[in-house]
Structures are given as structure tokens and as C-alpha cells.
Design an enzyme around this catalytic site. Structure first.
Site, PDB file in Angstrom:
ATOM      1  N   HIS A  46       0.279  -1.852  -5.558  1.00 58.27           N
ATOM      2  CA  HIS A  46       1.363  -2.468  -6.337  1.00 58.27           C
ATOM      3  C   HIS A  46       2.707  -2.027  -5.772  1.00 58.27           C
ATOM      4  CE1 HIS A  46      -1.292  -4.267  -9.221  1.00 58.27           C
ATOM      5  NE2 HIS A  46      -1.862  -3.111  -9.498  1.00 58.27           N
ATOM      6  N   ARG A  71      -3.598   4.854  -1.943  1.00 56.24           N
ATOM      7  CA  ARG A  71      -4.363   3.780  -2.589  1.00 56.24           C
ATOM      8  C   ARG A  71      -4.193   2.553  -1.719  1.00 56.24           C
ATOM      9  NH1 ARG A  71      -3.934   1.375  -8.708  1.00 56.24           N
ATOM     10  NH2 ARG A  71      -1.761   0.969  -8.159  1.00 56.24           N
ATOM     11  N   GLU A 147     -11.938  -0.273 -13.275  1.00 57.81           N
ATOM     12  CA  GLU A 147     -10.856  -0.930 -14.028  1.00 57.81           C
ATOM     13  C   GLU A 147     -11.123  -2.410 -14.250  1.00 57.81           C
ATOM     14  OE1 GLU A 147      -7.155  -0.581 -11.866  1.00 57.81           O
ATOM     15  OE2 GLU A 147      -8.059  -1.128  -9.947  1.00 57.81           O
ATOM     16  N   ASP A 173      -5.477  -1.940 -16.111  1.00 55.50           N
ATOM     17  CA  ASP A 173      -6.460  -2.989 -15.819  1.00 55.50           C
ATOM     18  C   ASP A 173      -7.714  -2.824 -16.683  1.00 55.50           C
ATOM     19  OD1 ASP A 173      -5.420  -4.816 -13.843  1.00 55.50           O
ATOM     20  OD2 ASP A 173      -5.353  -3.123 -12.466  1.00 55.50           O
TER      21      ASP A 173
HETATM   22  C1  3PY Z   1      -4.158   0.614 -13.713  1.00 54.79           C
HETATM   23  O1  3PY Z   1      -3.788   1.224 -14.739  1.00 54.79           O
HETATM   24  O2  3PY Z   1      -4.764  -0.461 -13.734  1.00 54.79           O
HETATM   25  C2  3PY Z   1      -3.873   1.175 -12.416  1.00 54.79           C
HETATM   26  O3  3PY Z   1      -4.342   0.657 -11.428  1.00 54.79           O
HETATM   27  C3  3PY Z   1      -2.984   2.375 -12.333  1.00 54.79           C
HETATM   28  O4  3PY Z   1      -2.298   2.421 -11.144  1.00 54.79           O
HETATM   29 MG    MG Z   2      -5.136  -1.220 -11.736  1.00 54.31          MG
END
Ligand code: 3PY
Ligand code: MG
Length: 252
Positions: A46, A71, A147, A173
Site C-alpha cells: 500500500h 512486505r 486477511e 482486510d
Molecule cells: C490489513 O490490516 O489488512 C493490513 O494489511 C495491515 O497492513
Molecule cells: Mg491487508
């Protein structure tokens, strides 16, 4: 090879505290690296941060005690290889849905015969040392992010994938995956139940459990709950909140 201090922290059953960089700048990464974090993760998923900025950020982190991790933007063999070659000592991979995804991730991070990582650790040698190849497979940490709905569904199979060091929760997520707002309400079901489930499954499989928390309070509670690795915020939100608090205090 330079040891991975995170492995020593985890072996001592301590919690690692991570910093997280979304600002594509090497000075900012250097500041984060000198802030006392055990590791700093350069985030390519992101924010406006791409590979060209990530390399000088990993160089800057090499001058600090924080273990450099990244990441990746996706489960991409090419990008993961580039980040490891640039000296990342750990990869956090978003959106892992299945054991097959986790196997592909591990393969990209490990040299043959364990995996399929291609040889060319240009900065790996500089950060790690001349014996990088002999120890890289045992030194680099591989984290699968849990996630997504399928990731949660396949959690146990993902945790069982050989060579995976840990799972890492993205609570925003994961909240979406559970059908609730992406501002994580970590004390309330369904997210609280999912967090407990991920933590228990990881430890049952002898894997580490990490989590991105969106506040210090959240991170303290996750540490107390038993997570091995917590991140409390990224550099952009730390900067914004400090700036806003300063402005608000002066206006008052
Ligand atoms: C999320 O909370 O989905 C993340 O990927 C945190 O960076
Ligand atoms: Mg995420």
C-alpha cells in the site's frame, strides 16, 4: 552471515516490536530504524512505495539495529527475489489464500533444494556477509498474511506448510473478510474470535504469530494476548497524528 536478531528474540519467547514504512524515503527509513524497533518493514503493498525506493530504504536500515524486512505487493516470485537480493531479512506476503499460495511464497524465499529462489544476492552479500548463501535459507523469515475469507478458512493448512515461519494478521482486510468495517474492532466479535483463532492455530503448528495493529493500545493488548510480533502503526500515520496533535494543541 549476520544473524537475524528477530530469531534470537523469538527463541527467547519475547515479543518483537516492528516499525512499518509507507513513506518512500531512505532518511525516513533510517529514522524508523534508529527508533528502537526490533525490525522495520518496508511496505510495497500500500502507499506510493515501489521497488526503486525500497532498495535505498533497505540500505538505510542496514545502518541501524532494526532487522530489515519488506512486505511485497503480491505473492510475486520476481518482486520477492528482488527484495531478498536487496537485503531484506524477511518477507511479509499479503493475501495468502491457501496452502498452495504459502508453498509458492516459501519457494520464492528459499534457495534449492528447499525452494526455487534464483541466485544473485547483490546486496544480500553486503548486508548478510560473504557466507550469505550457506545460511540464507535458515535466516530469512517468511510470513504469510491471513486477511482473506479463504485464508481464514484454510488457516490450519497454511500454518502446516513446511518452511513458513509465521502468519501475520492484517486486521483491516480480515475485518472486511468477516463482513465488518475495516476499522478493526479488535475487542469485539467477529474480529476478536478470528484473532484468537489465528494465534492458537499458529502456535499449535509451532509457527509465529504477528499482527499489524492500528494503535499502541491495540498492540499492547495483542502482545499481552500472546502475539510474537506486533506493529503499532506506520510512519505516515505516526507523522500525521503527531502533526495533528501539535496543531490542535497550539490552536487550543
Ligand atoms: C490489513 O490490516 O489488512 C493490513 O494489511 C495491515 O497492513
Ligand atoms: Mg491487508
Amino acid at each position: 552471515m549476520r544473524p537475524n536478531r528477530l530469531q534470537q528474540i523469538f527463541a527467547a519467547k519475547q515479543t518483537a516490536i516492528g516499525g512499518w514504512c509507507a513513506i518512500p524515503d531512505s532518511y525516513c527509513a533510517e529514522l524508523m530504524g534508529h527508533s528502537g524497533y526490533d525490525t522495520v518493514v518496508v511496505d510495497l503493498q500500500h502507499g506510493p512505495l515501489y521497488l526503486d525506493a525500497a532498495v535505498p530504504m533497505l540500505q538505510a536500515l542496514s545502518s541501524t539495529d532494526a532487522v530489515p524486512m519488506a512486505r511485497c505487493s503480491a505473492n510475486s516470485f520476481g518482486e520477492i527475489n528482488k527484495l531478498l537480493d536487496a537485503g531484506a531479512y524477511g518477507i511479509v506476503c499479503p493475501m495468502i489464500d491457501s496452502a498452495d499460495d504459502a508453498r509458492a511464497l516459501v519457494a520464492a524465499c528459499r534457495y534449492p533444494p528447499v525452494g526455487t529462489r534464483s541466485f544473485g544476492p547483490t546486496r544480500g552479500f553486503l548486508h548478510g556477509g560473504p557466507d550469505y548463501f550457506a545460511h540464507a535459507n535458515d535466516t530469512i523469515l517468511v510470513w504469510a498474511m491471513i486477511e482473506t475469507p479463504r485464508g481464514l478458512q484454510n488457516l490450519e493448512e497454511i500454518c502446516a506448510v513446511p518452511g513458513l515461519d509465521g502468519v501475520f494478521v492484517g486486521p483491516s482486510d480480515l475485518s472486511l473478510a468477516l463482513g465488518v468495517s475495516p476499522s478493526p474492532k479488535w475487542r469485539q466479535p467477529p474480529l476478536s474470535d478470528a484473532l484468537a483463532r489465528v494465534l492458537a492455530a499458529a502456535h499449535r503448528a509451532d509457527r509465529l504469530a504477528g499482527i499489524f495493529c492500528v494503535s499502541v493500545e491495540f498492540a499492547i493488548e495483542m502482545r499481552q494476548m500472546g502475539f510474537d510480533f506486533v506493529v503499532h502503526a506506520n510512519d505516515a500515520s505516526i507523522l500525521r497524528e503527531a502533526a495533528q496533535a501539535g496543531v490542535a494543541a497550539i490552536r487550543r
